[in-house]
Design a protein around this motif. Structure first.
Motif, PDB file in Angstrom:
ATOM      1  N   MET A   1       0.308  -0.883  -0.007  1.00  0.00           N
ATOM      2  CA  MET A   1      -0.506  -0.109   0.063  1.00  0.00           C
ATOM      3  C   MET A   1       0.784   1.380   0.103  1.00  0.00           C
ATOM      4  O   MET A   1       1.284   1.020   0.496  1.00  0.00           O
ATOM      5  CB  MET A   1      -1.208  -0.166   1.270  1.00  0.00           C
ATOM      6  CG  MET A   1      -2.106   1.494   1.428  1.00  0.00           C
ATOM      7  SD  MET A   1      -3.315   0.585   1.044  1.00  0.00           S
ATOM      8  CE  MET A   1      -3.703  -0.979   1.508  1.00  0.00           C
ATOM      9  N   GLU A   2       0.434   1.800  -1.297  1.00  0.00           N
ATOM     10  CA  GLU A   2       1.320   3.326  -0.906  1.00  0.00           C
ATOM     11  C   GLU A   2       0.478   4.639  -0.933  1.00  0.00           C
ATOM     12  O   GLU A   2      -0.360   4.616  -1.754  1.00  0.00           O
ATOM     13  CB  GLU A   2       1.878   3.249  -2.171  1.00  0.00           C
ATOM     14  CG  GLU A   2       3.525   1.924  -2.556  1.00  0.00           C
ATOM     15  CD  GLU A   2       4.456   2.088  -3.212  1.00  0.00           C
ATOM     16  OE1 GLU A   2       4.082   2.606  -4.456  1.00  0.00           O
ATOM     17  OE2 GLU A   2       5.390   1.203  -3.060  1.00  0.00           O
ATOM     18  N   PRO A   3       0.844   5.744  -0.404  1.00  0.00           N
ATOM     19  CA  PRO A   3       2.622   5.825  -0.054  1.00  0.00           C
ATOM     20  C   PRO A   3       2.955   5.807   1.735  1.00  0.00           C
ATOM     21  O   PRO A   3       3.621   5.948   2.189  1.00  0.00           O
ATOM     22  CB  PRO A   3       2.447   7.145  -0.809  1.00  0.00           C
ATOM     23  CG  PRO A   3       1.167   7.622  -0.087  1.00  0.00           C
ATOM     24  CD  PRO A   3       0.283   6.808  -0.713  1.00  0.00           C
TER      25      PRO A   3
ATOM     26  N   LEU B   1     -10.078   6.798   6.564  1.00  0.00           N
ATOM     27  CA  LEU B   1     -11.115   6.394   5.765  1.00  0.00           C
ATOM     28  C   LEU B   1     -12.806   6.306   5.693  1.00  0.00           C
ATOM     29  O   LEU B   1     -12.936   6.897   6.649  1.00  0.00           O
ATOM     30  CB  LEU B   1     -10.495   4.842   5.426  1.00  0.00           C
ATOM     31  CG  LEU B   1      -9.216   3.835   5.224  1.00  0.00           C
ATOM     32  CD1 LEU B   1      -8.803   2.640   4.957  1.00  0.00           C
ATOM     33  CD2 LEU B   1      -8.243   5.263   4.281  1.00  0.00           C
ATOM     34  N   GLN B   2     -12.997   5.799   4.112  1.00  0.00           N
ATOM     35  CA  GLN B   2     -14.670   6.501   4.443  1.00  0.00           C
ATOM     36  C   GLN B   2     -14.786   5.284   3.852  1.00  0.00           C
ATOM     37  O   GLN B   2     -13.974   4.117   3.346  1.00  0.00           O
ATOM     38  CB  GLN B   2     -14.332   7.758   3.742  1.00  0.00           C
ATOM     39  CG  GLN B   2     -14.453   9.289   4.520  1.00  0.00           C
ATOM     40  CD  GLN B   2     -14.574   9.345   5.773  1.00  0.00           C
ATOM     41  OE1 GLN B   2     -16.418   8.871   5.543  1.00  0.00           O
ATOM     42  NE2 GLN B   2     -14.025   9.420   6.681  1.00  0.00           N
TER      43      GLN B   2
ATOM     44  N   ARG C   1     -11.298   3.135  -2.123  1.00  0.00           N
ATOM     45  CA  ARG C   1     -10.909   2.035  -2.750  1.00  0.00           C
ATOM     46  C   ARG C   1      -9.266   2.517  -2.240  1.00  0.00           C
ATOM     47  O   ARG C   1      -8.474   3.084  -2.128  1.00  0.00           O
ATOM     48  CB  ARG C   1     -11.146   2.087  -4.796  1.00  0.00           C
ATOM     49  CG  ARG C   1     -10.370   0.999  -5.033  1.00  0.00           C
ATOM     50  CD  ARG C   1     -10.525   1.252  -6.265  1.00  0.00           C
ATOM     51  NE  ARG C   1      -9.236  -0.049  -6.878  1.00  0.00           N
ATOM     52  CZ  ARG C   1      -9.891  -0.246  -7.933  1.00  0.00           C
ATOM     53  NH1 ARG C   1     -11.408   0.021  -8.519  1.00  0.00           N
ATOM     54  NH2 ARG C   1      -9.333  -1.256  -8.501  1.00  0.00           N
ATOM     55  N   LEU C   2      -9.224   0.792  -1.909  1.00  0.00           N
ATOM     56  CA  LEU C   2      -7.438   0.843  -1.269  1.00  0.00           C
ATOM     57  C   LEU C   2      -7.171  -0.517  -1.622  1.00  0.00           C
ATOM     58  O   LEU C   2      -8.313  -1.270  -2.580  1.00  0.00           O
ATOM     59  CB  LEU C   2      -7.092  -0.144   0.059  1.00  0.00           C
ATOM     60  CG  LEU C   2      -8.056   0.638   1.343  1.00  0.00           C
ATOM     61  CD1 LEU C   2      -7.967  -0.041   2.710  1.00  0.00           C
ATOM     62  CD2 LEU C   2      -7.567   2.157   1.126  1.00  0.00           C
TER      63      LEU C   2
END
Length: 87
Positions: free
Chosen positions: A1-3, A32-33, A37-38
């Protein structure tokens, strides 16, 4: 996961309660809501190793993204696959 930067640290986990569902703790610039999208890098191995019918979690479909960007559905699991897997 970046940054992986920011003041908001969150543990990202999969959708079953298996111990291996923890991807890690990551930092975000804002909280986060619902609906955010991750994208988790290199997760294909996880989805196939963890594939099972535990708690009714559907098996992940197998899709190949071709070099030209098109996507090919290789396998989509159904209830019949679940029934066939029962011993």
């Amino acid at each position: 996961m970046e940054p992986d930067t920011g003041d908001h640290e969150i543990m990202i986990c999969g959708k079953s309660c298996l111990a291996g569902d923890i991807f890690g703790e990551f930092r975000f610039e804002k909280p986060l809501q619902i609906g955010d999208r991750l994208s988790i890098q290199d997760v294909a191995g996880y989805t196939m190793v963890k594939k099972n019918w535990f708690n009714g979690v559907k098996m992940p479909s197998i899709v190949v993204r071709q070099l030209d960007g098109t996507e090919e559905l290789v396998k989509e699991f159904t209830f019949d696959d679940f029934a066939a897997a029962l011993s």
